[in-house]
Design a protein around this motif. Structure first.
Motif, short mmCIF file in Angstrom:
data_model
loop_
_atom_site.label_atom_id
_atom_site.label_comp_id
_atom_site.label_asym_id
_atom_site.label_seq_id
_atom_site.Cartn_x
_atom_site.Cartn_y
_atom_site.Cartn_z
N LYS A 8 -35.85 4.67 -79.87
CA LYS A 8 -36.64 4.27 -78.71
C LYS A 8 -35.76 3.47 -77.77
CE LYS A 8 -41.01 4.04 -81.17
NZ LYS A 8 -42.08 3.16 -81.61
N SER A 9 -35.93 3.74 -76.48
CA SER A 9 -35.15 3.00 -75.50
C SER A 9 -35.82 1.66 -75.22
CB SER A 9 -35.00 3.80 -74.21
OG SER A 9 -36.27 4.00 -73.63
N LYS A 10 -34.98 0.71 -74.93
CA LYS A 10 -35.50 -0.62 -74.60
C LYS A 10 -35.61 -0.74 -73.10
CE LYS A 10 -33.56 -2.77 -78.67
NZ LYS A 10 -32.66 -3.78 -79.18
N GLY A 11 -36.56 -1.48 -72.64
CA GLY A 11 -36.72 -1.69 -71.21
C GLY A 11 -37.79 -0.78 -70.64
N LYS A 12 -37.95 -0.89 -69.33
CA LYS A 12 -38.98 -0.11 -68.66
C LYS A 12 -38.46 1.28 -68.32
CE LYS A 12 -41.17 -4.07 -66.48
NZ LYS A 12 -41.58 -4.67 -65.21
N THR A 13 -39.35 2.24 -68.45
CA THR A 13 -39.02 3.59 -68.00
C THR A 13 -39.98 3.94 -66.87
OG1 THR A 13 -40.52 4.55 -69.65
CG2 THR A 13 -38.21 4.35 -70.27
N PRO A 14 -39.47 4.51 -65.79
CA PRO A 14 -40.35 4.84 -64.68
C PRO A 14 -41.30 5.97 -65.04
CG PRO A 14 -38.15 5.66 -64.25
CD PRO A 14 -38.08 4.85 -65.52
N ALA A 15 -42.54 5.85 -64.62
CA ALA A 15 -43.54 6.87 -64.89
C ALA A 15 -43.27 8.12 -64.07
CB ALA A 15 -44.93 6.33 -64.58
N LYS A 16 -42.74 7.95 -62.87
CA LYS A 16 -42.48 9.05 -61.97
C LYS A 16 -41.00 8.96 -61.56
CE LYS A 16 -43.99 10.64 -57.45
NZ LYS A 16 -44.86 10.35 -56.33
N PRO A 17 -40.25 10.07 -61.62
CA PRO A 17 -38.84 9.99 -61.24
C PRO A 17 -38.69 9.65 -59.76
CG PRO A 17 -39.45 12.26 -61.77
CD PRO A 17 -40.63 11.40 -62.06
N SER A 18 -37.76 8.79 -59.49
CA SER A 18 -37.54 8.38 -58.10
C SER A 18 -36.73 9.44 -57.37
CB SER A 18 -36.80 7.04 -58.06
OG SER A 18 -35.51 7.19 -58.63
N LYS A 19 -36.64 9.33 -56.05
CA LYS A 19 -35.93 10.30 -55.22
C LYS A 19 -34.44 10.33 -55.58
CE LYS A 19 -35.69 13.00 -51.55
NZ LYS A 19 -36.16 14.33 -51.56
N GLY A 20 -33.85 9.17 -55.84
CA GLY A 20 -32.43 9.11 -56.17
C GLY A 20 -32.11 9.84 -57.46
N SER A 21 -32.94 9.67 -58.48
CA SER A 21 -32.69 10.36 -59.75
C SER A 21 -32.91 11.86 -59.60
CB SER A 21 -33.57 9.79 -60.85
OG SER A 21 -34.92 10.09 -60.61
N GLU A 22 -33.86 12.27 -58.74
CA GLU A 22 -34.09 13.69 -58.52
C GLU A 22 -32.89 14.32 -57.83
OE1 GLU A 22 -37.03 16.42 -55.87
OE2 GLU A 22 -37.93 14.71 -56.91
N GLU A 23 -32.34 13.65 -56.84
CA GLU A 23 -31.16 14.17 -56.15
C GLU A 23 -29.97 14.23 -57.09
OE1 GLU A 23 -30.53 11.80 -52.70
OE2 GLU A 23 -32.31 12.54 -51.68
N ARG A 24 -29.85 13.22 -57.93
CA ARG A 24 -28.74 13.20 -58.87
C ARG A 24 -28.92 14.35 -59.87
NH1 ARG A 24 -28.51 7.87 -61.65
NH2 ARG A 24 -30.11 8.80 -62.96
N SER A 25 -30.15 14.61 -60.25
CA SER A 25 -30.42 15.69 -61.18
C SER A 25 -30.06 17.04 -60.55
CB SER A 25 -31.89 15.68 -61.58
OG SER A 25 -32.19 16.78 -62.37
N VAL A 26 -30.40 17.23 -59.29
CA VAL A 26 -30.06 18.47 -58.59
C VAL A 26 -28.55 18.60 -58.47
CG1 VAL A 26 -30.21 19.67 -56.38
CG2 VAL A 26 -32.25 18.60 -57.35
N ALA A 27 -27.89 17.50 -58.14
CA ALA A 27 -26.43 17.53 -58.02
C ALA A 27 -25.80 17.84 -59.37
CB ALA A 27 -25.92 16.20 -57.48
N GLN A 28 -26.32 17.26 -60.42
CA GLN A 28 -25.79 17.51 -61.76
C GLN A 28 -26.03 18.97 -62.16
OE1 GLN A 28 -23.98 15.45 -63.47
NE2 GLN A 28 -23.77 16.72 -65.28
N SER A 29 -27.19 19.50 -61.84
CA SER A 29 -27.50 20.90 -62.15
C SER A 29 -26.55 21.84 -61.40
CB SER A 29 -28.94 21.24 -61.77
OG SER A 29 -29.83 20.45 -62.46
#
Length: 73
Positions: A8-29
């Motif tokens: 289990k990860s410690k700390g808060k996890t965002p319920a909805k992915p933010s725009k920055g993580s989505e762009e990073r995900s697209v760039a990574q893909s």
């Protein structure tokens, strides 16, 4: 007795992915896809170049024999 390891990860996890993580995900893909495509293109080029030269040579004028195409002289 062996202890269990929790992943289990410690700390808060965002319920909805933010725009920055989505762009990073697209760039990574895109990066992963382009790397995969270039590796496949390299293999195709490596194994397809000599047969391509032979096919082009066989369809040229004057029509040489296969042994003439493959001989170094």
């Amino acid at each position: 007795m062996a202890s269990r390891i929790s992943l289990k990860s410690k700390g808060k996890t965002p319920a909805k992915p933010s725009k920055g993580s989505e762009e990073r995900s697209v760039a990574q893909s895109f990066k992963e896809w382009s790397t995969w495509a270039l590796k496949k293109a390299k293999v195709v080029t490596h194994y397809g170049f000599i047969p391509l030269v032979i096919i082009i040579g066989m369809n040229s004028e004057p029509k040489p024999q296969l042994s003439q195409l493959l001989s170094p002289v």
